[in-house]
Design a protein around this motif. Structure first.
Motif, PDB file in Angstrom:
ATOM      1  N   GLU A 113     -36.024 -49.178 -11.933  1.00  0.00           N
ATOM      2  CA  GLU A 113     -37.419 -49.598 -12.098  1.00  0.00           C
ATOM      3  C   GLU A 113     -38.160 -49.650 -10.755  1.00  0.00           C
ATOM      4  O   GLU A 113     -37.665 -50.235  -9.783  1.00  0.00           O
ATOM      5  N   LEU A 121     -35.370 -52.243 -29.721  1.00  0.00           N
ATOM      6  CA  LEU A 121     -36.139 -52.028 -28.494  1.00  0.00           C
ATOM      7  C   LEU A 121     -36.357 -50.535 -28.315  1.00  0.00           C
ATOM      8  O   LEU A 121     -35.405 -49.748 -28.374  1.00  0.00           O
ATOM      9  N   LEU A 145     -37.745 -47.925 -25.528  1.00  0.00           N
ATOM     10  CA  LEU A 145     -38.020 -47.886 -24.090  1.00  0.00           C
ATOM     11  C   LEU A 145     -38.871 -46.650 -23.779  1.00  0.00           C
ATOM     12  O   LEU A 145     -38.522 -45.539 -24.191  1.00  0.00           O
ATOM     13  N   SER A 202     -40.715 -48.248 -16.424  1.00  0.00           N
ATOM     14  CA  SER A 202     -40.528 -48.368 -17.877  1.00  0.00           C
ATOM     15  C   SER A 202     -41.347 -49.497 -18.490  1.00  0.00           C
ATOM     16  O   SER A 202     -41.636 -50.502 -17.836  1.00  0.00           O
ATOM     17  N   LYS A 203     -41.675 -49.287 -19.783  1.00  0.00           N
ATOM     18  CA  LYS A 203     -42.232 -50.366 -20.616  1.00  0.00           C
ATOM     19  C   LYS A 203     -41.224 -50.625 -21.721  1.00  0.00           C
ATOM     20  O   LYS A 203     -40.727 -49.666 -22.333  1.00  0.00           O
ATOM     21  N   GLU A 204     -40.967 -51.912 -21.976  1.00  0.00           N
ATOM     22  CA  GLU A 204     -40.024 -52.250 -23.051  1.00  0.00           C
ATOM     23  C   GLU A 204     -40.825 -52.701 -24.263  1.00  0.00           C
ATOM     24  O   GLU A 204     -41.568 -53.672 -24.195  1.00  0.00           O
ATOM     25  N   LEU A 212     -30.184 -48.580 -20.911  1.00  0.00           N
ATOM     26  CA  LEU A 212     -31.093 -49.680 -20.566  1.00  0.00           C
ATOM     27  C   LEU A 212     -30.807 -50.187 -19.146  1.00  0.00           C
ATOM     28  O   LEU A 212     -31.726 -50.392 -18.344  1.00  0.00           O
ATOM     29  N   TYR A 270     -40.636 -54.347 -27.714  1.00  0.00           N
ATOM     30  CA  TYR A 270     -39.779 -55.086 -28.653  1.00  0.00           C
ATOM     31  C   TYR A 270     -40.327 -54.932 -30.061  1.00  0.00           C
ATOM     32  O   TYR A 270     -41.521 -55.128 -30.307  1.00  0.00           O
ATOM     33  N   SER A 307     -40.382 -44.620 -20.632  1.00  0.00           N
ATOM     34  CA  SER A 307     -40.137 -44.536 -19.192  1.00  0.00           C
ATOM     35  C   SER A 307     -40.859 -43.345 -18.595  1.00  0.00           C
ATOM     36  O   SER A 307     -40.734 -42.216 -19.082  1.00  0.00           O
ATOM     37  N   ARG A 326     -33.414 -50.086 -15.989  1.00  0.00           N
ATOM     38  CA  ARG A 326     -33.785 -51.333 -15.298  1.00  0.00           C
ATOM     39  C   ARG A 326     -33.423 -51.230 -13.815  1.00  0.00           C
ATOM     40  O   ARG A 326     -34.185 -51.696 -12.955  1.00  0.00           O
ATOM     41  N   ARG A 335     -31.850 -51.255 -28.411  1.00  0.00           N
ATOM     42  CA  ARG A 335     -31.198 -52.549 -28.680  1.00  0.00           C
ATOM     43  C   ARG A 335     -30.241 -52.451 -29.868  1.00  0.00           C
ATOM     44  O   ARG A 335     -29.176 -53.058 -29.869  1.00  0.00           O
TER      45      ARG A 335
END
Ligand SMILES: C[S@@+](CC[C@H](N)C(=O)[O-])C[C@H]1O[C@@H](n2cnc3c(N)ncnc32)[C@H](O)[C@@H]1O
Length: 279
Positions: free
Chosen positions: A244, A266, A268, A250-252, A237, A254, A270, A241, A229
């Motif tokens: 996916e 962010l 990521l 993936s897990k994002e 990103l 924050y 994956s 996405r 981010r």
């Protein structure tokens, strides 16, 4: 002085003044408004080109670690680096907050071979070495030889010099570094269990795709990317996405930019789901 440079000088003076006032009002240094962070921002252009801020802070870090951290104690070396970045000079390490996300991903993956893009002063490689299985190794690629040399001094002091291999180069240099990784360091089909991407933001996606094309990953390999981010890797990103549930899952996470709580970031994480037969 041109009107543009006059405007810039006025803005810089106003920013520094605001920082001083904010720090006074808070009664303690506001991390985001420390001089070392402002100096870091002023060095952004040089940072992009050379990978160092330009005020000697990376060299100062190595000297400080070797002078004050307990030799052979990886926890103490990580503690001293975090303390240096919080209280002396801001560093573009993954940092303590996002470092815990990285630690957890490495623990989950239980990797034998980790590949890192972007070594800087060796902080994230140290964190990964601390939590990876005892017979695992990290191979970390850094474009700036001065940074690689600083990182090696720090790893040596922490007692993990044997478990981290430093390669000076870049995945995007037209094949030279990829060939060296394969021929000299044994990185080959299906051997890479974990990748940490933390170098030039515009190179995240092309370098990952090159690694995939080389066939180095296997189903279950984990790829963690920092700064998705801020400063941001929007194409990376968007790619993750769009893939996916197919090639990637993936897990994002924050979180915040390193060593402060104002700017958000962010990370990521994956998982590669492709199998080699499907390539
Ligand atoms: C954000 S720092 C890495 C921080 C490190 N991973 C940590 O958390 O301790 C980015 C580093 O990537 C390096 N770099 C920039 N472009 C690169 C490239 N194309 N290949 C390899 N390294 C690169 C820079 O010189 C810099 O040292």
């Amino acid at each position: 002085m041109t009107s543009r440079s006059a405007a810039l000088a006025t803005f810089a003076a106003a920013f520094v003044g605001a920082a001083v006032i904010a720090n006074r009002l808070a009664g303690k240094p506001v991390p985001f408004l420390r001089w070392s962070v402002i100096r870091f921002a002023l060095g952004a252009r040089r940072l992009l080109g050379e990978g160092q801020v330009g005020d000697g802070r990376e060299e100062a870090l190595a000297a400080h670690v070797t002078a004050t951290a307990r030799r052979g104690d990886i926890d103490d070396v990580i503690r001293v680096i975090d303390d240096f970045a919080h209280t002396r000079s801001f560093l573009m390490n993954v940092g303590d907050e996002k470092g815990e996300i990285l630690d957890a991903a490495v623990r989950r993956a239980r990797p034998a071979l980790l590949l890192e893009l972007g070594t800087y002063c060796g902080y994230s490689a140290l964190r990964m070495a601390r939590v990876m299985p005892p017979d695992a190794t990290v191979c970390t690629v850094e474009i700036n030889p001065a940074n690689a040399a600083i990182a090696r001094r720090i790893w040596e002091h922490a007692g993990v010099g044997e478990r981290i291999t430093s390669v000076v180069g870049s995945i995007g240099d037209g094949g030279t570094t990829v060939a060296r990784l394969r021929d000299e360091y044994g990185i080959d089909t299906g051997t890479v269990d974990f990748v940490f991407i933390d170098h030039l933001k515009s190179a995240y996606l092309p370098d990952l795709l090159r690694i995939v094309d080389e066939g180095w990953l296997h189903p279950g390999s984990l790829v963690v990317a920092d700064n998705v981010r801020f400063p941001g890797a929007p194409d990376y990103l968007a790619y993750m996405r769009s893939e996916e549930g197919g090639r990637w899952r993936s897990k994002e996470h924050y979180t915040h930019v390193e060593y402060q709580r104002v700017l958000r970031d962010l990370v990521l994480e994956s998982e590669f789901c492709d199998d080699l037969a499907g390539r």
